[in-house]
Design a protein around this motif. Structure first.
Motif, PDB file in Angstrom:
ATOM      1  N   LYS A  70       0.818  -1.219   0.000  1.00  6.82           N
ATOM      2  CA  LYS A  70       0.000   0.000   0.000  1.00  6.82           C
ATOM      3  C   LYS A  70       0.853   1.270   0.000  1.00  6.82           C
ATOM      4  N   ILE A  71       2.046   1.138   0.539  1.00  4.10           N
ATOM      5  CA  ILE A  71       2.949   2.292   0.475  1.00  4.10           C
ATOM      6  C   ILE A  71       3.433   2.460  -0.975  1.00  4.10           C
ATOM      7  N   ASP A  72       3.774   1.333  -1.608  1.00  4.42           N
ATOM      8  CA  ASP A  72       4.272   1.381  -2.998  1.00  4.42           C
ATOM      9  C   ASP A  72       3.169   1.700  -3.998  1.00  4.42           C
ATOM     10  N   HIS A  73       1.964   1.278  -3.691  1.00  2.50           N
ATOM     11  CA  HIS A  73       0.855   1.454  -4.645  1.00  2.50           C
ATOM     12  C   HIS A  73      -0.311   2.190  -3.991  1.00  2.50           C
ATOM     13  N   PRO A  74      -0.261   3.498  -4.000  1.00  2.00           N
ATOM     14  CA  PRO A  74      -1.308   4.270  -3.327  1.00  2.00           C
ATOM     15  C   PRO A  74      -2.701   4.008  -3.903  1.00  2.00           C
ATOM     16  N   GLU A  75      -2.763   3.497  -5.150  1.00  2.00           N
ATOM     17  CA  GLU A  75      -4.088   3.222  -5.730  1.00  2.00           C
ATOM     18  C   GLU A  75      -4.822   2.115  -4.967  1.00  2.00           C
ATOM     19  N   LEU A  76      -4.104   1.375  -4.136  1.00  2.25           N
ATOM     20  CA  LEU A  76      -4.759   0.338  -3.337  1.00  2.25           C
ATOM     21  C   LEU A  76      -5.506   0.950  -2.143  1.00  2.25           C
ATOM     22  N   ASN A  77      -5.307   2.220  -1.933  1.00  2.00           N
ATOM     23  CA  ASN A  77      -6.047   2.891  -0.859  1.00  2.00           C
ATOM     24  C   ASN A  77      -7.318   3.496  -1.429  1.00  2.00           C
ATOM     25  N   ILE A  78      -8.409   2.783  -1.287  1.00  2.00           N
ATOM     26  CA  ILE A  78      -9.690   3.289  -1.790  1.00  2.00           C
ATOM     27  C   ILE A  78     -10.133   4.455  -0.912  1.00  2.00           C
ATOM     28  N   VAL A  79      -9.834   4.336   0.385  1.00  2.00           N
ATOM     29  CA  VAL A  79     -10.116   5.451   1.298  1.00  2.00           C
ATOM     30  C   VAL A  79      -8.814   5.851   1.993  1.00  2.00           C
ATOM     31  N   ASP A 303     -12.116  -4.578  -3.675  1.00  2.00           N
ATOM     32  CA  ASP A 303     -11.884  -3.133  -3.674  1.00  2.00           C
ATOM     33  C   ASP A 303     -13.185  -2.340  -3.463  1.00  2.00           C
ATOM     34  N   THR A 304     -14.230  -3.025  -3.000  1.00  2.00           N
ATOM     35  CA  THR A 304     -15.494  -2.321  -2.724  1.00  2.00           C
ATOM     36  C   THR A 304     -15.450  -1.708  -1.328  1.00  2.00           C
ATOM     37  N   PRO A 305     -15.711  -0.405  -1.228  1.00  2.00           N
ATOM     38  CA  PRO A 305     -15.696   0.198   0.107  1.00  2.00           C
ATOM     39  C   PRO A 305     -16.791  -0.365   1.005  1.00  2.00           C
ATOM     40  N   ARG A 306     -16.436  -0.562   2.282  1.00  3.77           N
ATOM     41  CA  ARG A 306     -17.398  -1.123   3.242  1.00  3.77           C
ATOM     42  C   ARG A 306     -17.391  -0.227   4.483  1.00  3.77           C
ATOM     43  N   CYS A 307     -18.560  -0.008   5.017  1.00  2.23           N
ATOM     44  CA  CYS A 307     -18.647   0.897   6.172  1.00  2.23           C
ATOM     45  C   CYS A 307     -19.475   0.268   7.278  1.00  2.23           C
ATOM     46  N   ARG A 334      -7.149  -0.818   1.067  1.00  2.00           N
ATOM     47  CA  ARG A 334      -7.660  -0.084   2.223  1.00  2.00           C
ATOM     48  C   ARG A 334      -9.027   0.457   1.828  1.00  2.00           C
ATOM     49  N   ARG A 335     -10.099  -0.141   2.390  1.00  2.00           N
ATOM     50  CA  ARG A 335     -11.438   0.258   1.932  1.00  2.00           C
ATOM     51  C   ARG A 335     -12.481   0.239   3.060  1.00  2.00           C
ATOM     52  N   ASP A 336     -12.058  -0.022   4.314  1.00  2.00           N
ATOM     53  CA  ASP A 336     -13.034  -0.160   5.397  1.00  2.00           C
ATOM     54  C   ASP A 336     -13.127   1.084   6.279  1.00  2.00           C
TER      55      ASP A 336
END
Ligand code: CNA
Length: 422
Positions: A70-79, A303-307, A334-336
Motif C-alpha cells: 500500500k505504500i508502494d501502490h497508493p491506488e490500493l487505498n480506496i479510502v 476493492d469495494t468500500p465497506r462501512c 484499504r477500503r473499510d
C-alpha cells in the motif's frame, strides 16, 4: 502475490453452515487476531484499541506484505483512512448505484426494541429469570422443543406492534426510492423494514420474520408444518399461552430462524450475484457474530468500500481476506470505514453526503403521520380494518339518514297532500 476475486471467494469461509450459527468466539471483541494502525480519530475504548493493536500477529504474515504494497501502490487505498469523513469524500466523487445495506438489531434499539448483546439493555443481559443453560438457548430449536415457555414470554417484547421505524430504516427506504439500493439484508425479525416501505423484492429477511408461523412438532416427533397466521400467534402470546397445533398437537413457532435452522431460500438465491455487483456496502447495528450472515461482508469485491456504523467495534478478525480491516494493514485494499456511534446519526451523515438530507426529513415527516393518534377524517392514520369498519358504519349511517330523510319527506309530502286535500 496478489488476490483475485476468485481467490477471495474460494477462500471465504462460506462453506455454509446454511444454518444459523453463533460465532461469537470468531469475531467478538476480545479476539486475539488483531493488529495495529487504526488511524481514524474514532474514540475507541481501551478494549477495542487492544483488539486493533495486538503487535504479535504471526498468524497472518501476509499483513507485512500488504503494508508495503500500500505504500508502494497508493491506488490500493480506496479510502484515506477509516473515518467516516473518508467515505463522505468518496461519496462526493463516485456514483454508487448498487448499494447493499446489512442490518442488525442496533437499527431498532432507538425505537425501543432491545437488541441481544448490548450490555445492560440487551436481551441476553436480562435472561437470568429464565435460568437458561446459555442465553443463545432462547433461540435454539432443540431447546425450544424441550422448553418453549421462555421464548414465548420473551417474544412479547420483540413482537411487531405499531412501532414507527427508525431514521435508519427510512434512510434505507430512501435509497430504494432513489434506485440506489441493490438489496437490504436484515437479521431483524421485527418487520420494521416492511413498515418503513422497503419493497419486498429488495429485502432479504435473512432470519425470517413473525409474518407467518408453522407447526414444528415436539421433541422426538416432527411437526405437520401446518401454517398459522401472525394473528393466531399474537392472540396466544397476549393470553400468555404457548400455541400448539390444532392438527397434531405440535408446537407452533413463528417463522423466525433459530440457531440450527436453515436460512430462507431467498438469501441463497440472491447473495452471490448481489455482492458481486455491490459497489458500496453499509453495515448498521450488528455485532456480526451470527453465521452465515456475518460472512456476507467477505463477498463484496476486494476493492469495494465497506462501512460499519455501530456503537462498538465488530467484525474484525485480523485475517487477510475475512472480516473488516479498519487499520488498513492486513488486507490488500484499504477500503473499510468505521463510524463508532448511533446508527441514526450515521444515517444522517450519509444522507447529507448524498444530498438526501431534506428528502429524508420529508419522508420521515410524511410517514410519521401514520403513527400519530388517529385524527378525525385522517384516513392515513388508520389500519385497513379500522377504515373498513368506519366505511361500513358511514354507509349504514347514510342509509339510515336517507331513510329518515325520506320518512321526513314522506311526512312532509303527506302533510302537503293532506293540507291540499283540505
Ligand atoms: P446484537 O448481537 O445484539 O448486536 C447489536 C449491535 O448493535 C451491538 O454491537 C450493539 O452495540 C449495537 N447497537 C445497539 N444499538 C445501537 C444503536 N442505536 N446504534 C449503533 N449501534 C447499536 O444483534 P445482531 O443483530 O448482531 O444479532 C443477530 C440476531 C439478533 C438476529 O438473529 C436477530 O434476529 C436478533 N434480534 C433481532 C431484533 C429485532 O428484530 N429488532 C432484536 C433483538 C435480537
Amino acid at each position: 502475490m496478489s488476490f483475485s476475486a476468485k481467490d477471495l471467494l474460494a477462500d471465504a469461509d462460506f462453506e455454509q453452515p446454511p444454518q444459523v450459527v453463533n460465532t461469537q468466539s470468531q469475531n467478538e471483541t476480545d479476539s486475539k487476531d488483531q493488529i495495529a494502525l487504526f488511524d481514524s480519530d474514532s474514540d475507541l475504548s481501551e478494549g477495542e484499541m487492544e483488539q486493533l493493536t495486538l503487535s504479535d500477529n504471526n498468524e497472518y504474515p501476509d499483513s507485512q506484505y500488504y503494508l508495503q504494497e500500500k505504500i508502494d501502490h497508493p491506488e490500493l487505498n480506496i479510502v484515506k483512512d477509516s473515518s467516516i469523513d473518508s467515505l463522505v469524500e468518496l461519496i462526493k466523487t463516485r456514483d454508487f448505484k448498487n448499494i447493499i445495506v446489512m442490518t442488525g438489531a442496533g437499527v431498532s434499539t432507538t425505537v425501543g426494541i432491545p437488541d441481544f448483546r448490548s450490555p445492560e439493555t440487551g436481551l441476553y443481559h436480562n435472561l437470568e429469570r429464565f435460568n437458561l443453560p446459555s442465553p443463545e438457548d432462547m433461540f435454539d430449536l432443540d431447546y425450544f422443543l424441550y422448553n418453549p415457555e421462555p421464548f414465548y414470554i420473551l417474544v412479547k417484547d420483540l413482537y411487531p406492534g405499531k412501532i414507527q421505524p427508525s431514521k435508519t430504516h427510512y434512510f434505507i427506504r430512501l435509497l430504494a426510492d432513489k434506485g440506489l439500493l441493490r438489496r437490504h439484508y436484515t437479521q431483524n425479525i421485527d418487520t420494521l423494514e416492511r413498515v418503513a416501505g422497503i419493497p419486498d423484492e429488495l429485502l432479504v429477511e435473512s432470519h425470517g420474520s413473525f409474518h407467518t408461523a408453522h407447526c414444528v412438532g415436539i421433541r422426538d416427533k416432527p411437526g405437520c408444518h401446518k401454517e398459522y397466521s401472525k394473528q393466531y400467534i399474537k392472540e396466544k402470546i397476549n393470553a400468555k399461552e404457548v400455541p400448539y397445533c390444532t392438527e397434531c398437537g405440535g408446537l407452533v413457532k413463528p417463522d423466525i430462524v433459530f440457531f440450527g435452522e436453515e436460512l430462507p431460500q431467498k438469501f441463497f438465491d440472491c447473495y452471490f450475484e448481489d455482492f458481486q455487483k455491490c459497489d458500496l456496502l453499509l453495515v448498521f447495528g450488528t455485532s456480526l457474530t451470527v453465521q452465515p450472515f456475518c460472512n456476507l461482508i467477505d463477498f463484496a469485491s476486494i476493492d469495494t468500500p465497506r462501512c460499519l456504523i455501530n456503537n462498538r467495534l465488530a467484525g474484525v478478525t485480523g485475517h487477510p481476506r475475512k472480516g473488516f480491516d479498519f487499520s488498513g494493514s492486513f488486507q490488500k485494499y484499504r477500503r473499510d470505514i468505521f463510524y463508532k456511534g448511533n446508527c441514526d446519526d450515521g444515517s444522517t451523515i450519509l444522507a447529507k453526503s448524498m444530498g438526501l438530507e431534506d428528502e429524508l426529513n420529508e419522508l420521515i415527516a410524511r410517514e410519521s403521520k401514520k403513527f400519530q393518534k388517529p385524527v378525525v377524517n385522517n384516513d392515513e392514520n388508520k389500519d385497513d380494518e379500522v377504515k373498513k369498519e368506519e366505511t361500513d358504519k358511514k354507509e349504514s349511517d347514510e342509509v339510515k339518514t336517507n331513510e329518515d330523510k325520506s320518512n321526513k319527506n314522506n311526512t312532509g309530502e303527506d302533510k302537503i297532500n293532506e293540507e291540499s286535500k283540505k
